[in-house]
Design a protein around this motif. Structure first.
Motif, PDB file in Angstrom:
ATOM      1  N   TYR A  35       0.839  -1.320  -0.047  1.00  0.00           N
ATOM      2  CA  TYR A  35       0.099  -0.059   0.009  1.00  0.00           C
ATOM      3  C   TYR A  35       0.889   1.170  -0.106  1.00  0.00           C
ATOM      4  N   TYR A  36       1.765   1.473   0.914  1.00  0.00           N
ATOM      5  CA  TYR A  36       2.695   2.530   0.980  1.00  0.00           C
ATOM      6  C   TYR A  36       3.574   2.628  -0.357  1.00  0.00           C
ATOM      7  N   ALA A  37       4.054   1.556  -0.704  1.00  0.00           N
ATOM      8  CA  ALA A  37       4.849   1.724  -2.301  1.00  0.00           C
ATOM      9  C   ALA A  37       4.078   2.154  -3.126  1.00  0.00           C
ATOM     10  N   THR A  38       2.558   1.658  -3.375  1.00  0.00           N
ATOM     11  CA  THR A  38       1.603   2.513  -4.111  1.00  0.00           C
ATOM     12  C   THR A  38       1.039   3.647  -4.103  1.00  0.00           C
ATOM     13  N   THR A  39       1.153   4.097  -2.877  1.00  0.00           N
ATOM     14  CA  THR A  39       0.492   5.516  -2.705  1.00  0.00           C
ATOM     15  C   THR A  39       1.729   6.535  -2.465  1.00  0.00           C
ATOM     16  N   ALA A  40       3.010   6.048  -2.650  1.00  0.00           N
ATOM     17  CA  ALA A  40       4.098   6.926  -2.064  1.00  0.00           C
ATOM     18  C   ALA A  40       4.304   8.298  -3.130  1.00  0.00           C
ATOM     19  N   GLU A  41       3.858   8.247  -4.284  1.00  0.00           N
ATOM     20  CA  GLU A  41       3.771   9.334  -5.096  1.00  0.00           C
ATOM     21  C   GLU A  41       3.153  10.733  -4.544  1.00  0.00           C
ATOM     22  N   LEU A  47       4.454  14.488   3.423  1.00  0.00           N
ATOM     23  CA  LEU A  47       5.347  14.322   4.713  1.00  0.00           C
ATOM     24  C   LEU A  47       6.722  15.042   4.538  1.00  0.00           C
ATOM     25  N   ARG A  48       6.824  15.397   3.146  1.00  0.00           N
ATOM     26  CA  ARG A  48       8.512  15.990   2.997  1.00  0.00           C
ATOM     27  C   ARG A  48       8.604  17.094   3.798  1.00  0.00           C
ATOM     28  N   PRO A  90      16.172  20.450  22.737  1.00  0.00           N
ATOM     29  CA  PRO A  90      16.125  19.789  21.356  1.00  0.00           C
ATOM     30  C   PRO A  90      16.277  18.340  21.125  1.00  0.00           C
ATOM     31  N   ALA A  91      15.469  17.951  20.216  1.00  0.00           N
ATOM     32  CA  ALA A  91      15.560  16.424  19.943  1.00  0.00           C
ATOM     33  C   ALA A  91      15.544  16.082  18.415  1.00  0.00           C
ATOM     34  N   ARG A  92      16.190  14.876  18.131  1.00  0.00           N
ATOM     35  CA  ARG A  92      16.299  14.555  16.758  1.00  0.00           C
ATOM     36  C   ARG A  92      15.129  13.705  16.390  1.00  0.00           C
ATOM     37  N   MET A  93      14.482  14.100  15.048  1.00  0.00           N
ATOM     38  CA  MET A  93      13.184  13.489  14.480  1.00  0.00           C
ATOM     39  C   MET A  93      13.423  13.121  13.110  1.00  0.00           C
ATOM     40  N   VAL A  94      12.759  12.180  12.637  1.00  0.00           N
ATOM     41  CA  VAL A  94      12.940  11.653  11.315  1.00  0.00           C
ATOM     42  C   VAL A  94      12.373  12.510  10.550  1.00  0.00           C
ATOM     43  N   LEU A  95      12.818  12.764   9.193  1.00  0.00           N
ATOM     44  CA  LEU A  95      12.066  13.400   8.110  1.00  0.00           C
ATOM     45  C   LEU A  95      12.098  12.102   6.744  1.00  0.00           C
ATOM     46  N   VAL A  96      10.897  11.860   6.572  1.00  0.00           N
ATOM     47  CA  VAL A  96      10.434  10.820   5.403  1.00  0.00           C
ATOM     48  C   VAL A  96      10.617  11.570   4.183  1.00  0.00           C
ATOM     49  N   GLN A  97      11.877  11.598   3.508  1.00  0.00           N
ATOM     50  CA  GLN A  97      12.103  12.361   2.422  1.00  0.00           C
ATOM     51  C   GLN A  97      12.100  11.749   1.031  1.00  0.00           C
ATOM     52  N   ASP A  98      12.132  10.121   1.080  1.00  0.00           N
ATOM     53  CA  ASP A  98      11.910   9.612  -0.182  1.00  0.00           C
ATOM     54  C   ASP A  98      11.340   8.228   0.094  1.00  0.00           C
ATOM     55  N   LEU A  99      11.376   7.453  -1.027  1.00  0.00           N
ATOM     56  CA  LEU A  99      10.629   6.218  -1.208  1.00  0.00           C
ATOM     57  C   LEU A  99      11.427   5.234  -0.135  1.00  0.00           C
ATOM     58  N   ALA A 100      12.647   5.112  -0.337  1.00  0.00           N
ATOM     59  CA  ALA A 100      13.507   4.042   0.615  1.00  0.00           C
ATOM     60  C   ALA A 100      13.192   4.546   2.122  1.00  0.00           C
ATOM     61  N   SER A 101      12.998   5.733   2.516  1.00  0.00           N
ATOM     62  CA  SER A 101      12.820   6.024   4.063  1.00  0.00           C
ATOM     63  C   SER A 101      11.271   5.729   4.133  1.00  0.00           C
ATOM     64  N   LEU A 102      10.442   5.923   3.155  1.00  0.00           N
ATOM     65  CA  LEU A 102       8.979   5.637   3.578  1.00  0.00           C
ATOM     66  C   LEU A 102       9.058   4.155   3.813  1.00  0.00           C
ATOM     67  N   MET A 103       9.498   3.309   2.848  1.00  0.00           N
ATOM     68  CA  MET A 103       9.433   1.846   3.113  1.00  0.00           C
ATOM     69  C   MET A 103      10.374   1.357   4.361  1.00  0.00           C
ATOM     70  N   TRP A 104      11.293   1.918   4.677  1.00  0.00           N
ATOM     71  CA  TRP A 104      11.788   1.724   6.152  1.00  0.00           C
ATOM     72  C   TRP A 104      10.982   1.860   7.269  1.00  0.00           C
ATOM     73  N   ALA A 105      10.412   3.200   7.174  1.00  0.00           N
ATOM     74  CA  ALA A 105       9.598   3.607   8.242  1.00  0.00           C
ATOM     75  C   ALA A 105       8.036   2.694   8.304  1.00  0.00           C
ATOM     76  N   ALA A 106       7.755   2.414   7.014  1.00  0.00           N
ATOM     77  CA  ALA A 106       6.350   1.383   7.165  1.00  0.00           C
ATOM     78  C   ALA A 106       6.567  -0.050   7.504  1.00  0.00           C
ATOM     79  N   ASN A 107       7.937  -0.270   7.507  1.00  0.00           N
ATOM     80  CA  ASN A 107       8.322  -1.644   8.096  1.00  0.00           C
ATOM     81  C   ASN A 107       8.213  -1.635   9.399  1.00  0.00           C
ATOM     82  N   LEU A 108       8.327  -0.564  10.093  1.00  0.00           N
ATOM     83  CA  LEU A 108       8.239  -0.584  11.630  1.00  0.00           C
ATOM     84  C   LEU A 108       6.588  -0.659  11.926  1.00  0.00           C
ATOM     85  N   VAL A 109       5.824  -0.441  10.851  1.00  0.00           N
ATOM     86  CA  VAL A 109       4.214  -0.546  11.207  1.00  0.00           C
ATOM     87  C   VAL A 109       3.799   0.715  12.099  1.00  0.00           C
ATOM     88  N   THR A 110       3.487   1.631  11.110  1.00  0.00           N
ATOM     89  CA  THR A 110       3.411   2.875  12.080  1.00  0.00           C
ATOM     90  C   THR A 110       2.299   3.776  11.070  1.00  0.00           C
TER      91      THR A 110
END
Length: 294
Positions: A35-41, A47-48, A90-110
């Motif tokens: 689903y996330y791979a298909t809707t990434a576009e 998210l960017r 201050p804290a560090r947070m993730v930016l989901v900037q590209d498909l690879a980052s999206l798929m990594w994050a989706a694998n965490l189930v979130t």
């Protein structure tokens, strides 16, 4: 054995693909990733440049559900992270900037949640959001009436509103605004929520107090605060079925007569994208943003 796949030149270990995450429908983790791979576009532009908070449910919605704002342990070094100011430091947070980052994050189930500002200007809102939350026995049908009122009220101030399902029970009314402090955006949103309650006292409540909410729609204006986040467009939600926060048309909102009309699964959303494309695409165009009234 964990399958390794390559996404845009990045090696990813994708785990437990056969695991059923949504027992009500049998929807698996592999289907979540598809689903996330298909809707990434359409998802990625929303998210960017926005620091992402994760609502994780690795064993499905009936298992442990927990919120993660900081960079999760084991995050690959190629995933973009950024320092974000917080009241406790201050804290560090993730930016989901590209498909690879999206798929990594989706694998965490979130679920993906974002603030109403971008990383270059923390605490400067470029979005306005109203989270319409129905108190039983009210449903999304009542939310639709409130959403239409908000659309007209925002239009009176020169602000164009868009709408999506929350993926849970209610609706999110969104608008692009010329950059303004989150404090000012929150104050303006609260003014409109109070106005909505005065205009529709039997239908609307602007305070979070639980005892006031049965049968009414809570217009949550507080998600405009700099520290708050809202479920992103197209994110899956941790619910019994694989419901999605789905952009909808104002015609669908005005015609809604029952809950089922505005409840969309991941599979249904993919069909809708072929028909509508990204209904929230205008939100990404800074030239269309309205100015908050002085």
């Amino acid at each position: 054995m964990t399958p390794i796949t390559e996404v845009e030149g990045r090696r990813l270990a994708l785990s437990n693909l056969e695991k059923v995450l949504y027992p009500a429908t049998g929807f698996t983790k592999g289907e979540v990733l598809h689903y996330y791979a298909t809707t990434a576009e359409v998802l990625l532009p929303h998210l960017r440049d926005r620091p992402v908070s994760f609502l994780r449910y690795p064993d499905g919605p009936e298992g442990q559900v927990f919120f993660t704002k900081n960079v999760p342990p084991g995050t690959p070094d190629w995933v973009t992270t950024a320092e974000v100011p917080r009241s406790e430091g201050p804290a560090r947070m993730v930016l989901v900037q590209d498909l690879a980052s999206l798929m990594w994050a989706a694998n965490l189930v979130t679920e993906f949640h974002t603030p109403q500002w971008v990383i270059g200007a923390p605490g400067v809102a470029d979005r306005l959001v109203f989270d319409l939350d129905p108190g039983e026995p009210a449903t999304v049908v009542e939310c639709c009436r409130v959403a239409v009122w908000l659309r007209e009220r925002l239009a009176a101030d020169g602000i164009t509103a868009y709408v999506k399902t929350s993926g849970a029970k209610g609706l999110h009314v969104l608008a692009g605004v010329s950059p303004a402090s989150s404090v000012r955006a929150t104050a303006y949103a609260k003014e409109l929520a109070v106005e909505a309650e005065k205009a529709m006292p039997r239908l609307v409540v602007h305070r979070m107090t639980r005892s006031l909410r049965p049968g009414k729609v809570f217009v949550d204006w507080s998600q405009n605060a700099a520290r708050k986040t809202t479920a992103a467009p197209y994110t899956l939600r941790a619910r019994a079925a694989e419901r999605v926060s789905a952009p909808v048309t104002w015609e669908e909102v005005s015609m809604c007569r029952n809950q089922a009309q505005l409840a969309f699964t991941a599979r249904e959303l993919m069909v809708r994208l072929l028909e509508h494309g990204d209904l929230l695409k205008p939100l990404l165009d800074a030239g269309r943003a309205g100015a908050l009234p002085r």
